[in-house]
Write an enzyme that holds these catalytic residues in place. Structure first.
Site, PDB file in Angstrom:
ATOM      1  N   ASP A  85      26.337 -28.350  63.963  1.00 43.51           N
ATOM      2  CA  ASP A  85      26.482 -27.370  62.884  1.00 43.51           C
ATOM      3  C   ASP A  85      27.839 -27.455  62.192  1.00 43.51           C
ATOM      4  OD1 ASP A  85      23.953 -26.391  63.181  1.00 43.51           O
ATOM      5  OD2 ASP A  85      24.527 -24.520  64.148  1.00 43.51           O
ATOM      6  N   ARG A  99      21.897 -17.127  54.961  1.00 44.28           N
ATOM      7  CA  ARG A  99      21.223 -17.121  56.254  1.00 44.28           C
ATOM      8  C   ARG A  99      22.221 -17.028  57.403  1.00 44.28           C
ATOM      9  NH1 ARG A  99      19.038 -21.868  57.500  1.00 44.28           N
ATOM     10  NH2 ARG A  99      18.250 -20.818  59.343  1.00 44.28           N
ATOM     11  N   CYS A 159      15.631 -24.422  57.616  1.00 41.26           N
ATOM     12  CA  CYS A 159      16.230 -25.586  56.955  1.00 41.26           C
ATOM     13  C   CYS A 159      15.471 -26.856  57.301  1.00 41.26           C
ATOM     14  CB  CYS A 159      17.691 -25.741  57.396  1.00 41.26           C
ATOM     15  SG  CYS A 159      18.794 -24.466  56.767  1.00 41.26           S
ATOM     16  N   LYS A 171      25.262 -15.692  64.383  1.00 41.80           N
ATOM     17  CA  LYS A 171      23.858 -15.834  64.010  1.00 41.80           C
ATOM     18  C   LYS A 171      23.039 -16.426  65.153  1.00 41.80           C
ATOM     19  CE  LYS A 171      21.078 -18.995  61.141  1.00 41.80           C
ATOM     20  NZ  LYS A 171      20.713 -19.930  62.242  1.00 41.80           N
ATOM     21  N   ASN A 172      23.526 -17.509  65.749  1.00 51.25           N
ATOM     22  CA  ASN A 172      22.747 -18.209  66.761  1.00 51.25           C
ATOM     23  C   ASN A 172      22.687 -17.460  68.087  1.00 51.25           C
ATOM     24  OD1 ASN A 172      22.159 -20.283  65.010  1.00 51.25           O
ATOM     25  ND2 ASN A 172      23.861 -21.563  65.675  1.00 51.25           N
ATOM     26  N   ARG A 187      12.003 -31.049  64.285  1.00 48.72           N
ATOM     27  CA  ARG A 187      12.520 -30.297  65.403  1.00 48.72           C
ATOM     28  C   ARG A 187      11.323 -29.757  66.171  1.00 48.72           C
ATOM     29  NH1 ARG A 187      17.440 -26.451  63.479  1.00 48.72           N
ATOM     30  NH2 ARG A 187      16.332 -26.233  61.533  1.00 48.72           N
TER      31      ARG A 187
END
Length: 418
Positions: free
Chosen positions: A305, A397, A116, A22-23, A121
């Site tokens: 994470d 997600r 989230c 995903k990242n 951030r």
């Protein structure tokens, strides 16, 4: 409404390939805008965040279509530089489109991103990097308006090795004249994957994986095919689940070097972990022991994470483990849900103390965020009785098929409408 239901107490065994990251894929999807042609992404995971990115691409004028397991993006007709508020709110990383749109069209407009709720951030590092390249950035009515007649390559020194700011700077630099040098860049493997993708489109970029990245601006002229790297956090989730439930699990399509801090922690907890070319094998009897303090840090440190995920694996361990969260202010929201299952966890500011308990009991729990949801799955496979996980849109997600994956390893897990 759909929930995930797990009946714990089953050992996990089998071989499982790990999905694409995903990242990694999200900044790569933004990068497709830079090339006025076609790119093909293989191993692209079908996630809600990926679908949100596809909607942004289509809004901007791209043609983005699934062809079997491949995602094909034709960005030759990009014409819009604005991203509407409802699309930005779908995910935090939507801000990564800022640098790419600016590089392609010379201007970009969007609102602040969603995602989230993990505490502040701020994107000030992103905006500072764009200003260094010559962009004018203004905030008007809650929207970011960026414009640059011509971006110029410069040295960009980041005050923190922010992953998102590094990626945005790389994408914007592709549209700048001359060379851009990014100092104190983030070193995550996903940034190396982005570099590889940019190179495949014709960009001259080097240094990803180190603290200094150099990007030579210019036209990206090559159609390309790129395979997305494996997701190290998904791999950490299934390894942690096997550690907690007991069993023998082999993960394939994974780079064990990307998971060294996680596998070291699981080894210290009593698991046998063997890494090889494209694979990781874990054996566990389910009787884990506490480990030395876990402190999250930028790569190559322990990933934030994976903090909740490893915590869930150690809930029944012998002894006490201390977690120190150095990356985000609000990353212990999963703790209350784990305590519903009988966990013994105390939190003070950035420190969580986990004291192992003899057993966990199934309960109805709620996902608070993506990785908190993954932690609940890890706890669920090692708990007695039935665990019902609600608000699973967070899990979707980042996990393409968590129920199918865990079921393939022998977990008693299912989707259920309630």
């Amino acid at each position: 409404m759909k929930h995930i239901v797990i009946r714990g107490g089953h050992r996990l065994e089998g071989v499982l390939p790990v999905q694409g990251a995903k990242n990694s894929v999200l900044p790569i999807l933004a990068a497709t805008i830079l090339h006025p042609g076609t790119t093909v992404l293989r191993g692209c995971p079908r996630l809600s965040d990926v679908e949100a990115s596809i909607r942004i691409l289509r809004h901007l004028g791209c043609d983005a279509q699934w062809q079997g397991e491949e995602l094909v993006v034709d960005a030759s007709s990009v014409s819009r530089w604005d991203v509407p508020d409802h699309l930005m709110r779908e995910m935090r990383s939507s801000v990564i489109f800022l640098g790419a749109i600016l590089a392609r069209l010379g201007k970009a407009e969007m609102s602040y991103p969603g995602g989230c709720e993990l505490g502040p951030r701020p994107i000030d590092l992103h905006l500072s990097a764009l200003r260094k390249l010559g962009a004018a950035v203004e905030e008007k009515g809650g929207r970011l308006c960026c414009e640059a007649a011509a971006l110029e390559g410069r040295e960009i020194a980041l005050s923190l090795p922010s992953v998102g700011a590094t990626e945005n700077a790389m994408l914007a630099a592709c549209g700048a004249r001359g060379e851009t040098v990014i100092v104190n860049a983030a070193r995550e493997p996903e940034i190396v994957d982005l570099q590889n993708f940019l190179r495949s489109m014709g960009c001259t970029v080097r240094g990803a994986g180190s603290s200094t990245i150099c990007v030579a601006g210019g036209q990206l002229t090559k159609d390309c095919i790129h395979t997305v790297m494996p997701d190290r956090i998904v791999a950490a989730t299934y390894l942690s689940a096997a550690a907690a439930a007991g069993g023998e699990v082999e993960l394939t399509h994974v780079d064990y070097r990307h998971l060294s801090t996680v596998t070291a922690a699981l080894h210290e907890a009593g698991c046998r972990v063997i890494g090889g070319e494209g694979r990781i094998l874990l054996r566990s009897d389910g009787a884990l022991k506490a480990i030395s303090a876990v402190r999250t840090a930028p790569y190559p440190g322990f990933p934030t994470d994976a903090q909740a995920i490893l915590m869930a694996a150690l809930l029944k361990s012998r002894g006490t483990t201390v977690f120190v969260e150095n990356m985000f202010d609000n990353r212990y929201r999963h703790v209350d849900e784990l305590c519903r299952m009988g966990a013994d966890i105390s939190v003070a500011d950035r420190v969580a103390v986990v004291t192992g308990v003899p057993r966990l009991s199934g309960a109805t729990v709620r996902c608070t965020d993506l990785r908190g949801g993954a932690a609940l799955m890890v706890a669920g496979v090692s708990a007695e009785g039935e665990t019902c996980i609600e608000d699973i849109h967070h899990i979707c997600r980042g996990y393409a098929d968590p129920v199918g994956d865990l079921a393939a390893l022998g977990a008693d897990i299912r989707w259920e409408e309630r």
